[in-house]
Design an enzyme around this catalytic site. Structure first.
Site, PDB file in Angstrom:
ATOM      1  N   HIS A  83      -0.179 -14.500   0.932  1.00 57.70           N
ATOM      2  CA  HIS A  83      -0.839 -14.588  -0.378  1.00 57.70           C
ATOM      3  C   HIS A  83      -1.980 -15.594  -0.270  1.00 57.70           C
ATOM      4  CE1 HIS A  83       1.849 -12.073  -2.858  1.00 57.70           C
ATOM      5  NE2 HIS A  83       2.757 -12.425  -1.963  1.00 57.70           N
ATOM      6  N   ARG A 117     -16.909  -9.955  11.140  1.00 54.89           N
ATOM      7  CA  ARG A 117     -17.546 -11.249  11.374  1.00 54.89           C
ATOM      8  C   ARG A 117     -16.653 -12.420  10.958  1.00 54.89           C
ATOM      9  NH1 ARG A 117     -22.166  -8.252  10.001  1.00 54.89           N
ATOM     10  NH2 ARG A 117     -21.950  -8.735   7.785  1.00 54.89           N
ATOM     11  N   ASP A 161       6.305   1.334   4.256  1.00 48.87           N
ATOM     12  CA  ASP A 161       6.769   2.307   3.255  1.00 48.87           C
ATOM     13  C   ASP A 161       5.768   3.428   3.014  1.00 48.87           C
ATOM     14  OD1 ASP A 161       4.832   0.817   1.985  1.00 48.87           O
ATOM     15  OD2 ASP A 161       6.006   0.420   0.169  1.00 48.87           O
ATOM     16  N   GLY A 162       4.639   3.423   3.731  1.00 48.16           N
ATOM     17  CA  GLY A 162       3.617   4.435   3.500  1.00 48.16           C
ATOM     18  C   GLY A 162       2.758   4.158   2.290  1.00 48.16           C
ATOM     19  N   ASP A 186      10.597  -5.836   1.417  1.00 47.49           N
ATOM     20  CA  ASP A 186      10.026  -6.399   0.190  1.00 47.49           C
ATOM     21  C   ASP A 186      10.600  -5.670  -1.022  1.00 47.49           C
ATOM     22  OD1 ASP A 186       8.533  -8.250  -1.201  1.00 47.49           O
ATOM     23  OD2 ASP A 186       6.659  -7.127  -1.083  1.00 47.49           O
ATOM     24  N   ALA A 192       3.892  -4.029  -6.574  1.00 45.37           N
ATOM     25  CA  ALA A 192       4.896  -5.046  -6.910  1.00 45.37           C
ATOM     26  C   ALA A 192       6.149  -4.840  -6.074  1.00 45.37           C
ATOM     27  CB  ALA A 192       5.225  -4.990  -8.399  1.00 45.37           C
TER      28      ALA A 192
END
Length: 434
Positions: A235, A267, A288-289, A327, A362
């Site tokens: 994050h 760069r 998870d695609g 996740d 999420a």
């Protein structure tokens, strides 16, 4: 029915760090460990070259303490069960180590954020049924009081062995890359707050994700590393230089690579390049695609092939730095609907979890069995490499690879039996079928 003290699995395809071998293994439910691993006399299939001698393999693939008939079915000796022993013929099904999920927030309508034992048990049972035998409990950003209550409660469950520890994904994250975290609760790294949370964790606060560009972040990374807490970069809007400084300070994981971090640019490579090119670093992937396209996942596997964090093969063998994660949030296993992640409202449609305002993904609704299967079928990773990414690599990152993560004698008898389509057929935890 009471399970026999000893279970011998025969006629299996054992998925090992170096390849797939026909053979079997014996587990002892009394101590919950693998006691013996045996291979057939002749390797079968491509990539089967696992060096014998790494495991106790008696002559001709037999267990030294078993009574064996010399009638054979192909190359597989037929053994007579001893008293108190159950022999299970797996008829060529795959056996992989129990999955290790180092980044997960809940399942089955339950979230670890509440700190409630019944919620944690519901989430753990859902993931265990899908092959995850070792799981962390992830907390998203919250107030200090909320996090203190949750960490203290989850530490009790970790002490009881329900979870492997607690992962604080926040609150020291970049507002510009907050994802599904409440931006109003984000704050700069606070070493004293972290010390208080660590004390409440009683040794079970195992991991924390930090944005390294924030004021005081590198000092907090050093504190975490000194305390044996895995520091992860995530994050974040950090440059590659700042990310490398975090790794030099002791961070060792990149939290869900690509997601909620400055994107790779030719760069200025940012945290993606710094993470992929540092052999000390384990990189998480949400396979998870949705979070990661298959070709991008394929690139990550290729970029990290043969580079084990810390150098060398590590405990239990293996050579990769990719850790598959879920996740997963509360909606996992529940279907479409409206849910929460921390204080954030989440809407799940067609299995995809988004904040209610549509501004960010999420979390996910997958299990590790899904991530593993997609690694093989969609990404094109060899099955042994996918198993490593779902088991041994995260175990190594968490410092528990001496106990779980591979099919080695002496390790926990945590394993998953998969059918020919790589669907979960049976799960064993601590030597007992679930």
């Amino acid at each position: 029915m009471t399970q026999a003290a000893v279970t011998s699995l025969t006629n299996a395809r054992l998925v090992l760090p170096g390849g797939v071998r026909r053979g079997g293994l014996t587990v002892d439910a009394a101590n919950g460990r693998i006691t013996d691993v045996t291979f057939d006399p002749e390797p079968t299939g491509a990539g089967d070259g696992v060096a014998e001698g790494r495991r106790p393999v008696p002559a001709e693939g037999e267990r030294a303490d078993a009574a064996a008939d010399r009638d054979v079915r192909g190359n597989q000796p037929v053994t007579r069960p001893r008293q108190g022993e159950t022999v299970v013929d797996l008829d060529g099904q795959y056996v992989v180590p129990g999955f290790v999920d180092m980044h997960v927030h809940g399942a089955a309508g339950a979230s670890y954020q509440t700190g409630r034992a019944d919620d944690a048990l519901r989430a753990v049972e859902h993931h265990r049924a899908n092959g995850t035998t070792t799981t962390m409990a992830g907390l998203v950003t919250g107030s200090e009081r909320e996090l203190r209550d949750a960490v203290a409660a989850l530490a009790e469950l970790a002490a009881d062995g329900l979870i492997a520890g607690v992962h604080l994904e926040g609150p020291y994250l970049a507002a510009s890359r907050c994802g599904a975290h409440d931006p109003g609760l984000l704050r700069d790294p606070d070493r004293e707050e972290f010390r208080r949370l660590r004390a409440l964790g009683r040794g079970h606060l195992k991991m924390i994700t930090v944005a390294p560009e924030l004021p005081g972040a590198l000092d907090l990374v050093r504190d975490a590393a000194d305390a044996g807490v895995v520091a992860a970069v995530g994050h974040t809007d950090a440059t590659a230089e700042t990310t490398r400084a975090a790794y030099d300070a002791g961070a060792r994981v990149a939290t869900h690579l690509f997601n909620a971090m400055r994107p790779l640019h030719h760069r200025e490579g940012g945290p993606v390049t710094a993470s992929l090119t540092d052999p000390r670093v384990t990189v998480e992937l949400i396979n998870d695609g949705v979070h990661i396209a298959p070709d991008v996942a394929r690139l990550v596997f290729a970029a990290t092939d043969g580079a084990t964090p810390g150098g060398g093969a590590g405990t239990g063998g293996g050579s990769g730095r990719v850790a598959l994660i879920t996740d997963a949030m509360a909606a996992t296993g529940m279907g479409d609907g409206d849910y929460t992640l921390g204080v954030m409202s989440v809407r799940v449609r067609d299995g995809k979890a988004l904040l209610a305002d549509g501004s960010s993904i999420a979390g996910s609704t997958i299990t590790m069995a899904d991530a593993f299967r997609r690694a093989v079928t969609s990404v094109g990773v060899p099955i042994e490499r996918a198993a490593e990414a779902a088991s041994l690599t995260p175990a190594r990152a968490l410092g528990i690879a001496d106990r779980v993560g591979s099919l080695d004698a002496g390790k926990a008898a945590d394993l998953v039996v998969l059918d020919g389509d790589l669907a979960v057929a049976r799960v064993m935890k601590g030597g007992r079928w679930l």
